[in-house]
Motif scaffolding. Sequence first.
Motif, PDB file in Angstrom:
ATOM      1  N   ILE A   1       0.223  27.104 -48.177  1.00  0.00           N
ATOM      2  CA  ILE A   1       0.585  26.044 -47.239  1.00  0.00           C
ATOM      3  C   ILE A   1       2.100  25.972 -47.135  1.00  0.00           C
ATOM      4  CG2 ILE A   1       0.382  23.597 -46.692  1.00  0.00           C
ATOM      5  CD1 ILE A   1      -2.061  23.531 -48.595  1.00  0.00           C
TER       6      ILE A   1
ATOM      7  N   ASP B   1      -4.767  20.072 -45.625  1.00  0.00           N
ATOM      8  CA  ASP B   1      -3.622  20.761 -46.216  1.00  0.00           C
ATOM      9  C   ASP B   1      -2.518  19.780 -46.590  1.00  0.00           C
ATOM     10  OD1 ASP B   1      -4.738  23.301 -46.125  1.00  0.00           O
ATOM     11  OD2 ASP B   1      -4.058  23.655 -44.081  1.00  0.00           O
TER      12      ASP B   1
ATOM     13  N   ILE C   1       0.102  27.873 -42.204  1.00  0.00           N
ATOM     14  CA  ILE C   1      -0.390  28.700 -43.305  1.00  0.00           C
ATOM     15  C   ILE C   1       0.271  30.069 -43.317  1.00  0.00           C
ATOM     16  CG2 ILE C   1      -2.430  29.740 -44.365  1.00  0.00           C
ATOM     17  CD1 ILE C   1      -2.317  26.631 -44.418  1.00  0.00           C
TER      18      ILE C   1
END
Length: 421
Positions: free
Chosen positions: A38, A400, A28
Amino acid sequence: MSSPVWHPFTQHGLGEPIPLVTHAEGAILHTADGRRVIDAISSWWVTTHGHRHPRIMAAIAEQAGQLDQIIFAGWTHEPAETLANGLIEMMPAPLSRVFFSDSGSTSVEVALKMALGYWANRGEPRHRILTLEHSYHGDTIGAMSVGARGVFNRQYAPLLFDVGLIPFPAPDREQVALDALEAACRERPAALIVEPLILGAGGMLIYPAATLAEMRRICSNHSVLFIADEVMTGWGRTGTLLACEEAGVVPDILCLSKGLTGGSVPLAVTLATEAIYDAHYSTDRSRMFFHSSSYTANPIACAAANANLAIWREEPVLSRIAALAERQALHLAALADHRGVRNARQLGTITAVEVGSGEGDYLSELGPRLLRHFGANNILLRPLGNTIYVMPPYCIDETDLATIYREIMNAIESRDHGCAN
């Protein structure tokens, strides 16, 4: 007043926003305007274990308190000695010598100069370098010369030297490439340089391990040096430590960078066999290897690389890579069923698809539209023309990862981005 910074691969005349990143952790990035982004491409393929990995950050801090920089011509230091020994233990024999530099591009420059110096010092000067069609090896002059000619280097053509171009071994055309290599090797070139198994900036083009093995065999039969540029593929990207492993191939010269320090700080190495080192070994000073940079084997960078090697030795990195590749395969399979997707493919932790109509190229108008879509949705993805690829840090979590592929699907389905049929 606008920022005085001139960014790479950026056309400032378009006025596109440039986010200010304040800090990062894992997969991140955090920006000054409060966004959580991301990192789906490992910050240009460098970050392996994740941003600010604790073991690597601790090694950097400790080394910074001891020795920051020292000339490496005729001098040495413990972090470099430890790293060289660690690399020789980890890399396949007969690679036995380690030459330090600063980046992937310079590691390629070193490799090319080693190859030419090898033949010159043997009294058998060979000058021609062979390379694969669509290759990319960096942006310095030698690296550009052995890369594909086109938009990346058209303006600098007068500086580039001539090379022998081998057709890319595309599906059902592998033998064409091998036959061309066989013919070119009969002309006694100095070396062949390849990106093993996958061509990165050329469009994430994948070719079989068996073809790589056969290219190595042909070069060996004709005493042509084999250079493996594993700057992108090394350190697990294809599922093994080196892409060459999957073909059972050991090069004469190996280029490594990017993940060498876990992606934390710049460092590169070029590994060579004893025969190449011996060709430069002499009491004659004119036969030494004439290459260096001011920051060769920087101690802080070497300390970061030593921490990375320790992670590989002591932690289940390959298991993490396999698990990530398995999760990506599921997401890619769902994406591949979409009518707007072509040529969905995967190699280890790298996935790629073509979107939109036509073949496209790096300057395709689709690329910037896709880039804007991903940026607006807090994902760092940089399509190569109409090729969308994903290459995340190995630590990325499932939430993610799923977000990345969901936004790729959204981009394809959005008529605003010209992808839907």
